[in-house]
Design a protein around this motif. Sequence first.
Motif, PDB file in Angstrom:
ATOM      1  N   LEU A 175       0.818  -1.197   0.000  1.00 24.41           N
ATOM      2  CA  LEU A 175       0.000   0.000   0.000  1.00 24.41           C
ATOM      3  C   LEU A 175       0.859   1.256   0.000  1.00 24.41           C
ATOM      4  CD1 LEU A 175      -2.495  -1.149   2.759  1.00 24.41           C
ATOM      5  CD2 LEU A 175      -2.873  -1.144   0.303  1.00 24.41           C
ATOM      6  N   PRO A 176       0.473   2.265  -0.784  1.00 28.49           N
ATOM      7  CA  PRO A 176       1.197   3.532  -0.719  1.00 28.49           C
ATOM      8  C   PRO A 176       1.046   4.158   0.658  1.00 28.49           C
ATOM      9  CG  PRO A 176      -0.260   3.430  -2.643  1.00 28.49           C
ATOM     10  CD  PRO A 176      -0.604   2.273  -1.765  1.00 28.49           C
ATOM     11  N   ALA A 177       2.077   4.816   1.114  1.00 29.32           N
ATOM     12  CA  ALA A 177       2.034   5.450   2.440  1.00 29.32           C
ATOM     13  C   ALA A 177       0.970   6.550   2.463  1.00 29.32           C
ATOM     14  CB  ALA A 177       3.398   6.042   2.779  1.00 29.32           C
ATOM     15  N   GLU A 182      -9.393   1.340   1.383  1.00 31.74           N
ATOM     16  CA  GLU A 182     -10.452   1.546   0.385  1.00 31.74           C
ATOM     17  C   GLU A 182      -9.923   2.079  -0.934  1.00 31.74           C
ATOM     18  OE1 GLU A 182     -10.467   5.413   2.861  1.00 31.74           O
ATOM     19  OE2 GLU A 182     -10.068   3.293   3.147  1.00 31.74           O
ATOM     20  N   PHE A 183      -8.681   2.614  -0.934  1.00 32.85           N
ATOM     21  CA  PHE A 183      -8.114   3.164  -2.161  1.00 32.85           C
ATOM     22  C   PHE A 183      -7.240   2.153  -2.907  1.00 32.85           C
ATOM     23  CE2 PHE A 183      -8.640   6.851   0.704  1.00 32.85           C
ATOM     24  CZ  PHE A 183      -9.601   7.529  -0.036  1.00 32.85           C
ATOM     25  N   ALA A 184      -7.071   0.962  -2.338  1.00 33.56           N
ATOM     26  CA  ALA A 184      -6.207  -0.049  -2.952  1.00 33.56           C
ATOM     27  C   ALA A 184      -7.027  -1.054  -3.746  1.00 33.56           C
ATOM     28  CB  ALA A 184      -5.407  -0.766  -1.870  1.00 33.56           C
ATOM     29  N   ASP A 185      -6.486  -1.457  -4.894  1.00 35.59           N
ATOM     30  CA  ASP A 185      -7.166  -2.482  -5.690  1.00 35.59           C
ATOM     31  C   ASP A 185      -6.828  -3.863  -5.132  1.00 35.59           C
ATOM     32  OD1 ASP A 185      -4.783  -3.676  -7.264  1.00 35.59           O
ATOM     33  OD2 ASP A 185      -4.569  -1.517  -7.582  1.00 35.59           O
ATOM     34  N   GLU A 186      -7.494  -4.893  -5.670  1.00 38.85           N
ATOM     35  CA  GLU A 186      -7.335  -6.245  -5.151  1.00 38.85           C
ATOM     36  C   GLU A 186      -5.910  -6.764  -5.290  1.00 38.85           C
ATOM     37  OE1 GLU A 186      -9.599  -5.283  -7.308  1.00 38.85           O
ATOM     38  OE2 GLU A 186     -11.519  -5.486  -6.273  1.00 38.85           O
ATOM     39  N   THR A 188      -3.091  -5.032  -5.424  1.00 38.46           N
ATOM     40  CA  THR A 188      -2.209  -4.358  -4.469  1.00 38.46           C
ATOM     41  C   THR A 188      -2.378  -4.942  -3.073  1.00 38.46           C
ATOM     42  OG1 THR A 188      -2.270  -2.311  -5.745  1.00 38.46           O
ATOM     43  CG2 THR A 188      -1.608  -2.128  -3.443  1.00 38.46           C
ATOM     44  N   LEU A 189      -3.635  -5.194  -2.667  1.00 38.37           N
ATOM     45  CA  LEU A 189      -3.896  -5.782  -1.353  1.00 38.37           C
ATOM     46  C   LEU A 189      -3.320  -7.191  -1.260  1.00 38.37           C
ATOM     47  CD1 LEU A 189      -7.537  -4.568  -0.690  1.00 38.37           C
ATOM     48  CD2 LEU A 189      -5.482  -3.933   0.585  1.00 38.37           C
ATOM     49  N   SER A 190      -3.439  -7.946  -2.338  1.00 39.72           N
ATOM     50  CA  SER A 190      -2.904  -9.299  -2.358  1.00 39.72           C
ATOM     51  C   SER A 190      -1.392  -9.281  -2.199  1.00 39.72           C
ATOM     52  CB  SER A 190      -3.290  -9.987  -3.678  1.00 39.72           C
ATOM     53  OG  SER A 190      -2.656 -11.236  -3.787  1.00 39.72           O
ATOM     54  N   ARG A 191      -0.735  -8.383  -2.930  1.00 38.84           N
ATOM     55  CA  ARG A 191       0.727  -8.278  -2.847  1.00 38.84           C
ATOM     56  C   ARG A 191       1.155  -7.788  -1.453  1.00 38.84           C
ATOM     57  NH1 ARG A 191       2.320  -7.512  -8.421  1.00 38.84           N
ATOM     58  NH2 ARG A 191       1.998  -9.582  -9.291  1.00 38.84           N
TER      59      ARG A 191
END
Length: 201
Positions: A175-177, A182-186, A188-191
């Motif tokens: 996730l970006p700092a 809620e602003f992250a796609d699937e 990005t969350l998985s990684r």
Amino acid sequence: MAALPEPISSLIGALSKLPGIGPRSAERIALHLVQADPGAARQLADAIVHAREQVRFCEVCGALTEQSPCGICADPRRDAALVCVVERPVDILSLEKSGTFHGQYHVLGGRISPLGGVEPGDLRIAELERRLAQGVIKEIVLALGTDVEGDATGFYLAKQLARQGLKITRIAYGLPAGTGLEFADELTLSRALEGRREMTS
């Protein structure tokens, strides 16, 4: 509406070929330059020519430099056993800004893209293998893009470079700092979950 003089149109055409400069920006820059002090315009032209003539690629890592080997490769304080593999020379600048990596680098010069006509032989993989043959490198960190081509290049390198005593890792993507979930796609969350690490008290 009156047409622009041909030299201005040619300048606009040349400027619009630069990355990040669209037609309107190119027009604004061109109009500024032709109305600027002749000395300032000449100084800009000289700076462009000078940079193009003086800057070259480091013979070791492929970074942009005035002298080869570059400052990072020649720095004895850098860990020569740790090499971060990136796609482009500009990626080195991004990683150096973080101030957390103290090894050396290797620029591939792109990524594998069959549709784009880029095969493994078009990249600086042979140069990396020659560096590995010297026996100094103990870990390679793959810092490549997170798209399909970046993943394919990473998997290819991991298989191609695998050998006894060499650790191959990939930077974690998360996730970006300063942002919420809620602003992250699937993806990005998985990684971010895959790259999790233990917290110590």
